[in-house]
Design a protein around this motif. Structure first.
Motif, PDB file in Angstrom:
ATOM      1  N   ILE A 115       4.461   1.279  -0.225  1.00 50.59           N
ATOM      2  CA  ILE A 115       4.054   0.345   0.931  1.00 50.59           C
ATOM      3  C   ILE A 115       4.707  -1.160   0.656  1.00 50.59           C
ATOM      4  CG2 ILE A 115       2.094   1.374   1.560  1.00 50.59           C
ATOM      5  CD1 ILE A 115       0.387  -0.751   0.174  1.00 50.59           C
ATOM      6  N   PHE A 116       4.855  -1.515  -0.556  1.00 46.96           N
ATOM      7  CA  PHE A 116       5.480  -2.894  -1.017  1.00 46.96           C
ATOM      8  C   PHE A 116       6.989  -2.660  -0.729  1.00 46.96           C
ATOM      9  CE2 PHE A 116       1.512  -3.019  -3.365  1.00 46.96           C
ATOM     10  CZ  PHE A 116       1.171  -4.428  -2.849  1.00 46.96           C
ATOM     11  N   LEU A 117       7.560  -1.676  -0.566  1.00 46.95           N
ATOM     12  CA  LEU A 117       8.927  -1.549  -0.290  1.00 46.95           C
ATOM     13  C   LEU A 117       9.109  -1.499   1.233  1.00 46.95           C
ATOM     14  CD1 LEU A 117      10.173   1.044  -2.817  1.00 46.95           C
ATOM     15  CD2 LEU A 117       9.957  -1.768  -3.108  1.00 46.95           C
ATOM     16  N   THR A 118       8.303  -1.019   1.957  1.00 47.58           N
ATOM     17  CA  THR A 118       8.388  -0.649   3.374  1.00 47.58           C
ATOM     18  C   THR A 118       7.750  -2.009   4.467  1.00 47.58           C
ATOM     19  OG1 THR A 118       8.005   1.663   2.970  1.00 47.58           O
ATOM     20  CG2 THR A 118       7.747   0.877   5.284  1.00 47.58           C
ATOM     21  N   PHE A 119       6.677  -2.612   3.953  1.00 48.91           N
ATOM     22  CA  PHE A 119       5.988  -3.539   4.750  1.00 48.91           C
ATOM     23  C   PHE A 119       6.157  -5.014   3.992  1.00 48.91           C
ATOM     24  CE2 PHE A 119       4.002   0.535   5.628  1.00 48.91           C
ATOM     25  CZ  PHE A 119       3.961   0.486   7.007  1.00 48.91           C
ATOM     26  N   THR A 120       6.189  -6.041   4.947  1.00 54.99           N
ATOM     27  CA  THR A 120       5.987  -7.321   4.285  1.00 54.99           C
ATOM     28  C   THR A 120       4.659  -7.672   3.443  1.00 54.99           C
ATOM     29  OG1 THR A 120       5.060  -8.265   6.422  1.00 54.99           O
ATOM     30  CG2 THR A 120       7.375  -8.425   6.270  1.00 54.99           C
ATOM     31  N   LEU A 228     -16.556   5.991  -0.814  1.00 53.99           N
ATOM     32  CA  LEU A 228     -16.310   4.683  -0.047  1.00 53.99           C
ATOM     33  C   LEU A 228     -14.900   4.205  -0.685  1.00 53.99           C
ATOM     34  CD1 LEU A 228     -19.608   2.578  -0.468  1.00 53.99           C
ATOM     35  CD2 LEU A 228     -18.775   4.161   1.477  1.00 53.99           C
ATOM     36  N   TYR A 229     -14.269   4.363  -1.516  1.00 56.76           N
ATOM     37  CA  TYR A 229     -13.035   4.078  -2.008  1.00 56.76           C
ATOM     38  C   TYR A 229     -12.123   4.756  -1.190  1.00 56.76           C
ATOM     39  CZ  TYR A 229      -8.482   4.172  -4.856  1.00 56.76           C
ATOM     40  OH  TYR A 229      -7.350   4.178  -4.983  1.00 56.76           O
ATOM     41  N   LEU A 230     -12.201   6.309  -1.048  1.00 57.13           N
ATOM     42  CA  LEU A 230     -11.288   7.136  -0.225  1.00 57.13           C
ATOM     43  C   LEU A 230     -11.169   6.421   1.154  1.00 57.13           C
ATOM     44  CD1 LEU A 230     -11.776  10.269  -1.881  1.00 57.13           C
ATOM     45  CD2 LEU A 230      -9.629   8.926  -2.055  1.00 57.13           C
ATOM     46  N   ASP A 231     -12.558   6.187   1.680  1.00 58.81           N
ATOM     47  CA  ASP A 231     -12.792   5.715   3.220  1.00 58.81           C
ATOM     48  C   ASP A 231     -11.740   4.315   3.298  1.00 58.81           C
ATOM     49  OD1 ASP A 231     -14.427   7.918   3.633  1.00 58.81           O
ATOM     50  OD2 ASP A 231     -16.109   6.390   3.322  1.00 58.81           O
ATOM     51  N   PHE A 232     -12.082   3.532   2.333  1.00 53.08           N
ATOM     52  CA  PHE A 232     -11.323   2.217   2.380  1.00 53.08           C
ATOM     53  C   PHE A 232      -9.777   2.292   2.462  1.00 53.08           C
ATOM     54  CE2 PHE A 232      -9.368  -1.497   1.279  1.00 53.08           C
ATOM     55  CZ  PHE A 232     -10.237  -2.672   1.725  1.00 53.08           C
ATOM     56  N   ILE A 233      -9.172   3.005   1.356  1.00 56.71           N
ATOM     57  CA  ILE A 233      -7.964   3.354   1.265  1.00 56.71           C
ATOM     58  C   ILE A 233      -7.218   3.841   2.596  1.00 56.71           C
ATOM     59  CG2 ILE A 233      -5.955   4.690   0.018  1.00 56.71           C
ATOM     60  CD1 ILE A 233      -6.844   2.340  -1.333  1.00 56.71           C
ATOM     61  N   ASN A 234      -7.850   5.059   2.876  1.00 58.13           N
ATOM     62  CA  ASN A 234      -7.277   5.544   3.954  1.00 58.13           C
ATOM     63  C   ASN A 234      -7.520   4.763   5.475  1.00 58.13           C
ATOM     64  OD1 ASN A 234      -6.637   8.722   3.609  1.00 58.13           O
ATOM     65  ND2 ASN A 234      -8.579   8.435   2.511  1.00 58.13           N
ATOM     66  N   MET A 235      -8.429   4.025   5.636  1.00 51.63           N
ATOM     67  CA  MET A 235      -8.522   3.283   6.800  1.00 51.63           C
ATOM     68  C   MET A 235      -7.485   2.000   6.671  1.00 51.63           C
ATOM     69  SD  MET A 235     -11.786   1.641   8.661  1.00 51.63           S
ATOM     70  CE  MET A 235     -12.571   0.844   7.158  1.00 51.63           C
ATOM     71  N   PHE A 236      -7.314   1.615   5.452  1.00 52.82           N
ATOM     72  CA  PHE A 236      -6.211   0.416   5.061  1.00 52.82           C
ATOM     73  C   PHE A 236      -4.801   1.008   5.400  1.00 52.82           C
ATOM     74  CE2 PHE A 236      -2.980  -0.966   1.910  1.00 52.82           C
ATOM     75  CZ  PHE A 236      -2.764  -2.159   2.340  1.00 52.82           C
ATOM     76  N   MET A 237      -4.510   2.282   5.036  1.00 46.38           N
ATOM     77  CA  MET A 237      -3.164   2.819   5.212  1.00 46.38           C
ATOM     78  C   MET A 237      -2.869   3.124   6.692  1.00 46.38           C
ATOM     79  SD  MET A 237      -1.650   2.929   2.371  1.00 46.38           S
ATOM     80  CE  MET A 237      -0.326   3.977   2.561  1.00 46.38           C
ATOM     81  N   MET A 238      -4.096   3.563   7.407  1.00 46.92           N
ATOM     82  CA  MET A 238      -3.852   3.993   8.932  1.00 46.92           C
ATOM     83  C   MET A 238      -3.583   2.741   9.454  1.00 46.92           C
ATOM     84  SD  MET A 238      -4.240   7.216   9.050  1.00 46.92           S
ATOM     85  CE  MET A 238      -4.846   8.717   8.054  1.00 46.92           C
ATOM     86  N   LEU A 239      -4.296   1.817   9.205  1.00 50.07           N
ATOM     87  CA  LEU A 239      -4.164   0.524   9.911  1.00 50.07           C
ATOM     88  C   LEU A 239      -2.925  -0.424   9.613  1.00 50.07           C
ATOM     89  CD1 LEU A 239      -7.736  -1.231   9.773  1.00 50.07           C
ATOM     90  CD2 LEU A 239      -6.649  -0.719  11.841  1.00 50.07           C
ATOM     91  N   LEU A 240      -2.338  -0.129   8.621  1.00 45.79           N
ATOM     92  CA  LEU A 240      -1.034  -0.627   8.237  1.00 45.79           C
ATOM     93  C   LEU A 240      -0.107   0.142   8.900  1.00 45.79           C
ATOM     94  CD1 LEU A 240       0.332  -2.482   6.035  1.00 45.79           C
ATOM     95  CD2 LEU A 240       0.654  -0.778   4.407  1.00 45.79           C
ATOM     96  N   GLN A 241      -0.143   1.194   8.918  1.00 43.11           N
ATOM     97  CA  GLN A 241       0.998   2.113   9.643  1.00 43.11           C
ATOM     98  C   GLN A 241       1.044   1.555  11.307  1.00 43.11           C
ATOM     99  OE1 GLN A 241       3.127   4.126   8.870  1.00 43.11           O
ATOM    100  NE2 GLN A 241       2.546   4.715   6.859  1.00 43.11           N
ATOM    101  N   LEU A 242      -0.432   1.333  11.879  1.00 44.49           N
ATOM    102  CA  LEU A 242      -0.273   0.657  13.517  1.00 44.49           C
ATOM    103  C   LEU A 242      -0.102  -0.644  13.348  1.00 44.49           C
ATOM    104  CD1 LEU A 242      -3.731   2.339  14.366  1.00 44.49           C
ATOM    105  CD2 LEU A 242      -1.355   3.199  14.956  1.00 44.49           C
ATOM    106  N   LEU A 243      -0.554  -1.551  12.378  1.00 47.66           N
ATOM    107  CA  LEU A 243      -0.208  -3.053  12.647  1.00 47.66           C
ATOM    108  C   LEU A 243       0.799  -3.579  11.624  1.00 47.66           C
ATOM    109  CD1 LEU A 243      -4.178  -4.102  12.583  1.00 47.66           C
ATOM    110  CD2 LEU A 243      -2.425  -3.274  14.625  1.00 47.66           C
ATOM    111  N   GLY A 244       1.196  -3.221  10.725  1.00 44.32           N
ATOM    112  CA  GLY A 244       2.061  -3.760   9.493  1.00 44.32           C
ATOM    113  C   GLY A 244       3.528  -3.783  10.088  1.00 44.32           C
ATOM    114  N   ASN A 245       3.823  -5.101   9.710  1.00 47.74           N
ATOM    115  CA  ASN A 245       5.351  -5.504   9.986  1.00 47.74           C
ATOM    116  C   ASN A 245       6.262  -4.937   8.784  1.00 47.74           C
ATOM    117  OD1 ASN A 245       4.743  -7.182  12.410  1.00 47.74           O
ATOM    118  ND2 ASN A 245       4.206  -8.640  10.908  1.00 47.74           N
ATOM    119  N   ARG A 246       7.422  -4.125   9.413  1.00 47.55           N
ATOM    120  CA  ARG A 246       8.279  -3.559   8.369  1.00 47.55           C
ATOM    121  C   ARG A 246       9.339  -4.330   7.797  1.00 47.55           C
ATOM    122  NH1 ARG A 246       7.426   2.086   7.991  1.00 47.55           N
ATOM    123  NH2 ARG A 246       6.005   2.658   9.519  1.00 47.55           N
ATOM    124  N   GLU A 247       9.644  -4.378   6.407  1.00 46.25           N
ATOM    125  CA  GLU A 247      10.577  -5.102   5.823  1.00 46.25           C
ATOM    126  C   GLU A 247      12.068  -4.867   6.680  1.00 46.25           C
ATOM    127  OE1 GLU A 247      10.665  -7.361   3.787  1.00 46.25           O
ATOM    128  OE2 GLU A 247       8.744  -6.858   2.231  1.00 46.25           O
TER     129      GLU A 247
END
Length: 247
Positions: A115-120, A228-247
């Protein structure tokens, strides 16, 4: 009358003891989860930093992780880890289970380091904050609601299986529409799981508090932290795919 007062006082003291124990249990769950999150993001950042040279070319380590068949091992290692951990935790001590959880968090960090190579960096930070706020609110709902959420469990788990299958298929299809659908549905499913898992952790403690088995309760806290860790990580990754700005 004196006997009744004695019983009532004893019941009140027992209730207060359970409440205090529940707070301590939930604090351990969230504390263990938080340490796991720190390990994950530290590992992800470190690996991504090592993987990129100043010229923009992959180093040997980066090539091994991102541009060789090893990437498939790294991609699916967290899933294998979860199944193995869940199956073997009853044979571990609470201390060993906690150590394994932290090792898993490190493996997860390597797995999502791309993700650090793909998103800002700015969008990663923003989505992390959004996820944190949403997670806190959903977990609070799960902890405080009087409504029984147990009926959601089977439906949500089936949703996770469907998401996993769709994600694997989309590795080969590379469909942007399917990726968007998986991410959007994933946010909703893991939002529901956050509330469900929080209530389940609370109810499990209340059911077993009378046993006094501190070793079992310690492992239950670690399994709760994992959920709860898995819930957080997966929700974060899904939101990043939707909202993240790509490099």
């Amino acid at each position: 009358m004196a006997q009744f007062d004695t019983i009532r006082t004893s019941a009140g003291a027992r209730s207060a003891e359970i409440d205090a124990g529940l707070r301590a249990h939930m604090n351990k769950v969230y504390g263990t989860m938080s340490v796991g999150m720190l390990i994950t993001f530290a590992a992800a950042w470190a690996i991504s930093g090592l993987a990129v040279s100043p010229t923009g070319e992959l180093t040997q380590l980066g090539y091994a992780i991102y541009a060789s068949p090893l990437k498939w091992v790294i991609m699916f290692a967290p899933l294998a880890f979860v199944f193995g951990f869940s199956a073997g935790i009853n044979r571990m001590s609470a201390a060993a289970a906690q150590l394994v959880f932290y090792v898993f968090a490190g493996v997860m960090g390597v797995s999502i380091s791309w993700i650090f190579l793909t998103f800002t960096g700015e969008s990663i930070t923003q989505v992390f904050l959004i996820t944190s706020i949403a997670f806190a609110g959903l977990s609070l709902v799960g902890y405080t609601t009087k409504k029984d959420l147990s009926g959601m469990g089977s439906f949500l788990i089936m949703g996770v299986i469907g998401l996993l299958a769709a994600s694997v298929i989309n590795i080969f299809l590379a469909s942007s529409a399917l990726a968007f659908a998986v991410s959007a549905l994933g946010v909703l499913i893991f939002a529901g799981l956050t509330a469900y898992d929080t209530q389940n952790i609370k109810n499990t403690y209340l059911q077993m508090a009378h046993s006094g088995d501190q070793e079992w309760l310690g492992k239950a806290a670690i399994m709760g932290a994992l959920s709860l860790y898995l819930d957080f990580i997966n929700m974060f990754m899904m939101l990043l795919q939707l909202l993240g700005n790509r490099e």
